[in-house]
Design a protein around this motif. Structure first.
Motif, PDB file in Angstrom:
ATOM      1  N   ILE A  63       0.845  -1.202   0.000  1.00 28.05           N
ATOM      2  CA  ILE A  63       0.000   0.000   0.000  1.00 28.05           C
ATOM      3  C   ILE A  63       0.880   1.251   0.000  1.00 28.05           C
ATOM      4  CG2 ILE A  63      -1.621   1.367   1.386  1.00 28.05           C
ATOM      5  CD1 ILE A  63      -2.815  -1.354   2.339  1.00 28.05           C
ATOM      6  N   ASP A  64       1.892   1.246   0.855  1.00 27.40           N
ATOM      7  CA  ASP A  64       2.808   2.393   0.925  1.00 27.40           C
ATOM      8  C   ASP A  64       3.488   2.629  -0.419  1.00 27.40           C
ATOM      9  OD1 ASP A  64       2.138   2.442   3.614  1.00 27.40           O
ATOM     10  OD2 ASP A  64       3.982   1.451   4.273  1.00 27.40           O
ATOM     11  N   LYS A  65       3.951   1.555  -1.046  1.00 23.91           N
ATOM     12  CA  LYS A  65       4.682   1.676  -2.305  1.00 23.91           C
ATOM     13  C   LYS A  65       3.765   2.103  -3.449  1.00 23.91           C
ATOM     14  CE  LYS A  65       8.743   0.576  -0.762  1.00 23.91           C
ATOM     15  NZ  LYS A  65       9.830   1.595  -0.718  1.00 23.91           N
ATOM     16  N   ALA A  66       2.537   1.631  -3.444  1.00 28.88           N
ATOM     17  CA  ALA A  66       1.581   2.034  -4.482  1.00 28.88           C
ATOM     18  C   ALA A  66       1.270   3.527  -4.375  1.00 28.88           C
ATOM     19  CB  ALA A  66       0.300   1.216  -4.367  1.00 28.88           C
ATOM     20  N   LYS A  67       1.134   4.000  -3.144  1.00 27.63           N
ATOM     21  CA  LYS A  67       0.903   5.430  -2.930  1.00 27.63           C
ATOM     22  C   LYS A  67       2.099   6.242  -3.400  1.00 27.63           C
ATOM     23  CE  LYS A  67      -0.812   9.295  -1.334  1.00 27.63           C
ATOM     24  NZ  LYS A  67      -1.933   9.968  -2.014  1.00 27.63           N
ATOM     25  N   GLU A  68       3.291   5.812  -3.043  1.00 23.64           N
ATOM     26  CA  GLU A  68       4.512   6.511  -3.458  1.00 23.64           C
ATOM     27  C   GLU A  68       4.645   6.552  -4.979  1.00 23.64           C
ATOM     28  OE1 GLU A  68       7.842   4.666  -1.561  1.00 23.64           O
ATOM     29  OE2 GLU A  68       7.065   5.016   0.466  1.00 23.64           O
ATOM     30  N   ALA A  69       4.173   5.506  -5.644  1.00 30.10           N
ATOM     31  CA  ALA A  69       4.272   5.427  -7.103  1.00 30.10           C
ATOM     32  C   ALA A  69       3.265   6.323  -7.807  1.00 30.10           C
ATOM     33  CB  ALA A  69       4.083   3.985  -7.563  1.00 30.10           C
ATOM     34  N   GLY A  70       2.261   6.805  -7.064  1.00 31.11           N
ATOM     35  CA  GLY A  70       1.277   7.709  -7.661  1.00 31.11           C
ATOM     36  C   GLY A  70       0.021   7.036  -8.165  1.00 31.11           C
ATOM     37  N   ALA A  71      -0.186   5.761  -7.820  1.00 30.23           N
ATOM     38  CA  ALA A  71      -1.401   5.067  -8.245  1.00 30.23           C
ATOM     39  C   ALA A  71      -2.620   5.671  -7.546  1.00 30.23           C
ATOM     40  CB  ALA A  71      -1.301   3.576  -7.933  1.00 30.23           C
TER      41      ALA A  71
END
Length: 331
Positions: free
Chosen positions: A24-32
């Motif tokens: 979840i953290d990484k998806a948010k950081e990626a801009g999804a």
């Protein structure tokens, strides 16, 4: 309308709530815009006799059944409650695909904003009816489907009160061969069913979803993982976090570049018109009273004088004053 980007976590958390939260953290950081999981009760979606797909056998313990594999990847309903809370804290939409009727009821109780119907459920009548009766918007993948099967599913959904339907073109293979992608099928879906369309991608890399956006996709779904080398059925056909971020940025660049379709000089271009275009100028020194001919006038930059489109209007006119070589002609 901005392209809606779904980071498909699926079961790439390998049954670990800790990994799922990190995703979840990484998806948010990626801009999804959204992270999507898969909610299911293993014993309710597959028999003990069901075999695994070839790609699943290659990436998981070869001796186990599909049921055994899914049990290791299954998260509890309480786990999904935690994941939805974590999404709220991080400011990214929580979404999960239900694979059985009990999971539909559970996810509906969580107040999810929309449904994502996977390709495998497009011929599941009780499933389609139950989802439609919640009256929420639906994104439906169409992998493995004929147009008649898609039409039948849409009719069932609409007859039972579904919200707006978006169809995702999809090739159900992991990874999907480029030759089987057939992106032009998105146009067929849009024209046949008069709905918004998008693309659920299973190819390697990020080129194909970017191309889909250029072709009018309003939704992009792409599997991602924390590490492609992890054991599990979908990791090899997934993006790692940096790749997901690159895909999202490329999608945003493409959708910005698509514009409104009106052809006109843009704000950034206007300042370059004078520099790039040409004017009618003196080819050599010209005396007042001389007739303009192809021997004494020509066309050069800059474009702040008489346009060369008026060439034949200038020829035969009389010079109103002396002109030096390279000077802009005036009438």
């Amino acid at each position: 309308m901005s392209v809606y980007v779904i980071a498909e976590a699926g079961v790439n958390h390998n049954g670990s709530l800790k990994l799922a939260k990190l995703m979840i953290d990484k998806a948010k950081e990626a801009g999804a815009d959204c992270i999507k999981f898969q909610t299911f009760v293993s014993k309710d979606i597959v028999t003990k006799y069901a075999s695994k797909a070839k790609y699943q056998k290659q990436r998981t313990t070869s001796s186990e059944s599909q049921l055994d594999m899914l049990r290791k990847l299954e998260l509890s309903f309480d786990g999904f409650i935690e994941l939805k809370k974590h999404c709220s804290l991080r400011g990214i939409e929580f979404l999960s695909t239900a694979f059985d009727l009990a999971s539909i009821d559970f996810l509906n109780s969580l107040g999810i904003l929309r449904w994502k119907i996977p390709s495998g459920e497009i011929t599941n009548l009780p499933y389609l009816i139950k989802i439609a009766q919640t009256n929420k918007p639906i994104i439906m993948s169409t992998g493995m489907s004929t147009l008649d099967e898609i039409e039948a599913a849409i009719n069932i959904l609409r007859q039972n009160g579904s919200g707006e339907i978006t169809l995702l073109h999809c090739t159900t293979e992991y990874p999907a061969p480029y030759k089987d992608v057939n992106l032009r099928a998105m146009k067929t879906l849009r024209e046949r069913f008069k709905v918004n369309v998008g693309y659920s991608d299973h190819t390697k890399g990020i080129e194909i979803p970017i191309a889909a956006v250029a072709m009018g996709a309003t939704v992009i779904e792409k599997h991602f993982t924390l590490d492609r080398n992890m054991e599990g059925p979908d990791h090899k056909a997934s993006l790692e976090p940096d790749e997901l971020k690159a895909m999202v940025q490329a999608i945003r660049n493409v959708e910005s570049a698509l514009g409104d379709g009106i052809k006109r000089p843009t704000e950034s271009e206007i300042k370059n018109i004078e520099i790039a275009r040409k004017s009618i100028i003196a080819k050599r020194d010209i005396k007042k009273g001389e007739i303009f001919t192809e021997e004494n006038i020509t066309v050069k930059r800059p474009g702040n004088g008489i346009s060369p489109m008026k060439w034949f209007e200038v020829l035969g006119k009389t010079a109103v004053r002396d002109f030096k070589e390279d000077e802009l002609i005036e009438l």
